[in-house]
Scaffold this active site. Structure first.
Site, PDB file in Angstrom:
ATOM      1  N   GLU A 161      38.965  31.898  44.049  1.00  0.00           N
ATOM      2  CA  GLU A 161      38.027  31.609  42.955  1.00  0.00           C
ATOM      3  C   GLU A 161      38.053  32.755  41.935  1.00  0.00           C
ATOM      4  O   GLU A 161      38.235  32.547  40.744  1.00  0.00           O
ATOM      5  CB  GLU A 161      36.625  31.458  43.553  1.00  0.00           C
ATOM      6  CG  GLU A 161      35.538  31.207  42.533  1.00  0.00           C
ATOM      7  CD  GLU A 161      34.139  31.227  43.143  1.00  0.00           C
ATOM      8  OE1 GLU A 161      33.230  30.716  42.485  1.00  0.00           O
ATOM      9  OE2 GLU A 161      33.945  31.775  44.253  1.00  0.00           O
ATOM     10  N   HIS A 162      37.859  33.982  42.421  1.00  0.00           N
ATOM     11  CA  HIS A 162      37.912  35.180  41.563  1.00  0.00           C
ATOM     12  C   HIS A 162      39.057  36.072  42.040  1.00  0.00           C
ATOM     13  O   HIS A 162      39.139  36.374  43.228  1.00  0.00           O
ATOM     14  CB  HIS A 162      36.625  36.007  41.681  1.00  0.00           C
ATOM     15  CG  HIS A 162      35.366  35.241  41.418  1.00  0.00           C
ATOM     16  ND1 HIS A 162      34.570  34.761  42.442  1.00  0.00           N
ATOM     17  CD2 HIS A 162      34.750  34.896  40.263  1.00  0.00           C
ATOM     18  CE1 HIS A 162      33.522  34.140  41.909  1.00  0.00           C
ATOM     19  NE2 HIS A 162      33.599  34.201  40.598  1.00  0.00           N
TER      20      HIS A 162
END
Length: 436
Positions: A332-333
């Site tokens: 996601e990040h």
């Protein structure tokens, strides 16, 4: 302070691939009990509308009203919440909203068309959705940043009506959330939550209007309800636990890396924080920083559980290998805490958001950098993108045939239609052919 036991992996190990699979494995509790209860709640709302909404809100949120109309918050309450904010908070909220808006403006899709020599016109028409529902988790621990990230792109896209659903446990609402709704252009706010709010937005009641798409985060009941109403309405995504993957070349302050890992681990026990580095001594230094800094954290127990249950430190041979592992994880990040992030980013194919350079903390993206913080999780960055203006716009194909164009295309269509045995299709095209 007892040691924080974080799983260690090395790409040189024969069973590295299976070790990595085990580290990444996360199965959402496919709880048949929750599924059943959510199905019942949706059925109640579809059958009894407002009456069910009032009853379920009293039962689950301990918020009692006489009529469903009383669940709607007057617009002036939002304005009052904004006016009452301390000046510093108002300034921060406005700055974040403006940055998110400026970024979103660049994402807008425009209609286009082109004309062929015989006068036929082909194109694509972009239209905003008519009405969007925004779910916002309620209670005291509320997330105004979430309101901005979901509402601002919808408004930039041109959505005329944005309906917010926010639960009000015992009637309580977070003033920051209401202020964020006000400055991001939310049109109507209903104090409803859970699966019943999702059902009301998806199917409509006498009071709550039916929407075309539902966006925004929520608990397992909200996520399950969104899955079940998908098809009746659009949804943004089904989000799993939060994730961060940091690639460090070993030259970033270990305390910075430790705190960046904490920033996702503090979300909940299922959150995943992973560090990849070609420098074994650096991994040890970050481990030491984690153990030194953890006792001072407000959510120390949540962070510890998250790191021990799902955290990882992966030793690689070089940064190219680090990029390959990152692409397999599809986080996601992704932080590129390296000397030349603009070089390494060329090797990254799968990530929701990429934070480039040592000074780019993931937290900046969560709140105010500008890009959206609603991101694909659980490896879905392999095929999904961050929430954006394009999620609130739809595309229609445009076809205009001139008489000459209909003549030419009709001959081709007729041949293909007869080949498929569809006579009405063929004749419909043939009627428009010029018989010279």
């Amino acid at each position: 302070m007892t040691e924080v036991k974080i799983k260690r992996l090395y790409t040189g190990d024969a069973d590295f691939a299976s070790q990595l699979d085990r580290l990444l494995a996360w199965s959402e509790s496919e709880d048949t009990d929750i599924h059943q209860r959510v199905t019942e709640i949706i059925g109640c709302i579809r059958r009894d509308g407002d009456a069910a909404l009032v009853e379920l809100t009293a039962r689950f949120d301990h918020f009692v009203v006489d009529t469903a109309a009383a669940l709607e918050l007057p617009r002036d309450v939002l304005e009052a919440a904004w006016q009452a904010l301390p000046a510093e908070q108002a300034k921060a909220l406005r700055e974040a909203a403006e940055r998110i808006r400026a970024y979103a403006e660049r994402q807008k899709l425009d209609s286009w068309d082109y004309r062929e020599a015989d006068g036929t016109l082909l194109g694509q028409k972009i239209t905003p959705l008519d009405r969007v529902g925004l779910y916002v988790p309620g209670g005291k621990a509320a997330y105004p940043s979430s309101v901005l990230m979901n509402a601002v792109p919808a408004k930039v896209a041109g959505v005329p009506e944005l309906i917010m659903a926010v639960p009000a446990p015992r009637g309580e609402l977070n003033a920051l959330v209401l202020a964020a709704a006000y400055i991001s252009g939310v049109d109507r706010v209903f104090r409803i939550g859970g699966a019943q709010a999702v059902a009301a937005l998806a199917y409509g009641t006498e009071t709550v209007p039916r929407v075309d798409k539902i966006v925004g985060p929520g608990n397992i009941y909200v996520a399950t309800a969104k899955k079940l109403v998908f098809g009746q309405v659009g949804i943004d995504m089904v989000a799993g636990p939060s994730e961060i993957l940091v690639i460090s070349d070993g030259r970033t302050d270990p305390d910075w890396i430790a705190m960046d890992l904490f920033s996702q681990a503090e979300h909940d026990e299922d959150a995943q924080a992973i560090l990849i580095s070609p420098d074994a001594a650096h991994l040890e230094a970050v481990q030491a920083s984690i153990e030194r800094l953890l006792p001072g954290m407000e959510r120390a127990e949540v962070i510890r559980t998250s790191l021990e249950r799902r955290g990882g430190m992966i030793l690689v041979d070089d940064l190219e290998q680090a990029a390959a592992v990152a692409n397999r994880i599809a986080p996601e990040h992704l932080e590129l805490s390296v000397e030349s992030p603009e070089v390494l980013v060329e090797s990254i194919r799968n990530a929701g958001a990429i934070f480039m350079g040592r000074y780019t903390a993931e937290a900046l993206g969560d709140y105010c950098a500008g890009p959206n913080h609603v991101l694909p999780t659980s490896g879905t960055a392999r095929f999904s993108s961050p929430l954006g203006v394009y999620d609130f716009q739809k595309r229609s194909s445009l076809i205009y045939c001139s008489p000459d164009g209909a003549d030419q295309l009709g001959r081709t269509a007729s041949l293909l239609a007869w080949g498929e045995g569809l006579g009405a299709h063929a004749r419909s095209a043939e009627y428009r052919i010029r018989h010279h």
